[in-house]
Scaffold this motif. Structure first.
Motif, PDB file in Angstrom:
ATOM      1  N   SER A   1       0.773  -1.187   0.252  1.00  0.00           N
ATOM      2  CA  SER A   1       0.032  -0.134  -0.189  1.00  0.00           C
ATOM      3  C   SER A   1       0.764   1.262  -0.032  1.00  0.00           C
ATOM      4  CB  SER A   1      -0.877   0.048   1.253  1.00  0.00           C
ATOM      5  OG  SER A   1      -0.093  -0.208   2.421  1.00  0.00           O
ATOM      6  N   GLU A   2       2.120   1.155   0.857  1.00  0.00           N
ATOM      7  CA  GLU A   2       2.842   2.432   0.691  1.00  0.00           C
ATOM      8  C   GLU A   2       3.598   2.457  -0.458  1.00  0.00           C
ATOM      9  OE1 GLU A   2       4.104   2.486   5.390  1.00  0.00           O
ATOM     10  OE2 GLU A   2       5.293   1.214   4.009  1.00  0.00           O
ATOM     11  N   ILE A   3       3.953   1.416  -1.232  1.00  0.00           N
ATOM     12  CA  ILE A   3       4.417   1.470  -2.554  1.00  0.00           C
ATOM     13  C   ILE A   3       3.578   2.096  -3.644  1.00  0.00           C
ATOM     14  CG2 ILE A   3       5.563  -0.052  -4.680  1.00  0.00           C
ATOM     15  CD1 ILE A   3       6.563  -1.835  -2.465  1.00  0.00           C
ATOM     16  N   ASN A   4       2.123   1.555  -3.333  1.00  0.00           N
ATOM     17  CA  ASN A   4       1.304   2.304  -4.523  1.00  0.00           C
ATOM     18  C   ASN A   4       0.999   3.690  -4.202  1.00  0.00           C
ATOM     19  OD1 ASN A   4       0.549  -0.158  -5.579  1.00  0.00           O
ATOM     20  ND2 ASN A   4      -1.082  -0.783  -3.833  1.00  0.00           N
ATOM     21  N   ALA A   5       1.236   4.271  -2.864  1.00  0.00           N
ATOM     22  CA  ALA A   5       1.138   5.480  -2.488  1.00  0.00           C
ATOM     23  C   ALA A   5       2.280   6.298  -3.045  1.00  0.00           C
ATOM     24  CB  ALA A   5       1.195   5.752  -1.124  1.00  0.00           C
ATOM     25  N   LEU A   6       3.482   5.895  -3.144  1.00  0.00           N
ATOM     26  CA  LEU A   6       4.598   6.509  -3.598  1.00  0.00           C
ATOM     27  C   LEU A   6       4.655   6.384  -5.191  1.00  0.00           C
ATOM     28  CD1 LEU A   6       7.638   4.453  -1.587  1.00  0.00           C
ATOM     29  CD2 LEU A   6       7.204   6.922  -1.591  1.00  0.00           C
TER      30      LEU A   6
END
Length: 265
Positions: A25-30
């Motif tokens: 989910s953090e990679i998607n946000a990045l």
């Protein structure tokens, strides 16, 4: 003999477990936050800087390369060049017999100097194609937009994505994320997907006893790279949603590549 044993001294309680990798989910946000990246000073490339960073995130996630391998920030770093990318099915390395439908990718580790020819999956190929110029110069570097201190730009990207700093497992103190954490993220998901595959993919100099006596290392890495589950944000380019949110189709406000310098604060 009659005295009680001394009790151990009290230790400060740790309220955090400590995590040194990014969740999907953090990679998607990045990935989506790259659409909000401002054009650096002196930027004259026809492609927005955010597109280079999206391709770099895909390469970091799939191969766990070093920061110097992507951008070549120091004189002794060898950045990835366009002549290191092969779009054909057959590997340029004669020792690799498996054909890959998406092409091959060459890089050299900064620490050990070991060279690798890795297969590309569909996600990597599409993102490299998205930053490929019309006239390709073989010796030109593939990635731009890192600057002299790419970790500073990565911290700004984390702020745009709303990702809080990581915490130390010993003290609980906050520390900013760095690009090396993407290498740890790559190792985490590869070992979760195919056990012991990260040792070969990341190019470690030594592995475990079982791994050192395993004769088929290249097929293990080949199978792991082509079958690694990708974050959902990486699939937007393949589905034709580049520049749009995949759930609501809302367009991201990406900074144009050739805005006037006075408009950039």
């Amino acid at each position: 003999m009659d005295s009680l044993p001394r009790f151990p001294k009290l230790k400060p309680q740790r309220d955090v477990a400590g995590r040194h990798y990014l969740t999907k989910s953090e990679i998607n946000a990045l990935y989506f936050a790259t659409h909000q990246m401002r054009r650096p000073k002196g930027w004259h490339e026809p492609i927005p800087v955010g597109r280079y960073w999206r391709a770099a995130l895909v390469v970091f996630f799939n191969y766990g390369v070093d920061t110097g391998t992507v951008w070549g920030t120091l004189p002794f770093h060898e950045p990835i060049r366009w002549r290191y990318i092969s779009w054909g099915r057959r590997s340029p390395d004669p020792e690799l017999k498996e054909p890959c439908p998406w092409g091959w990718f060459y890089y050299r580790r900064v620490k050990t100097g070991k060279a690798f020819w890795r297969p590309m999956n569909r996600t990597v190929r599409l993102h490299l194609k998205s930053i490929c110029p019309e006239i390709v110069k073989p010796d030109a570097p593939v990635f731009a937009g890192g600057g002299t201190r790419p970790n500073n730009r990565f911290r700004d990207l984390c702020e745009l994505a709303g990702i809080p700093p990581k915490r130390s497992i010993e003290t609980g103190a906050e520390r900013p994320w760095v690009l090396k954490d993407l290498r740890k993220t790559c190792a985490t998901y590869y070992d979760e997907h195919v056990p012991e595959s990260s040792v070969e993919i990341l190019g470690h100099s030594a592995g475990g006893i079982t791994y050192r006596h395993y004769a088929h290392r290249s097929p293990l890495a080949f199978r792991a790279i082509l079958s690694l589950p990708q974050p959902s944000a990486f699939k937007t380019l393949a589905r034709g949603f580049e520049g749009k949110c995949p759930c609501c189709r809302r367009s991201f406000d990406e900074v144009p590549p050739r805005r006037q310098a006075s408009e950039i604060s």
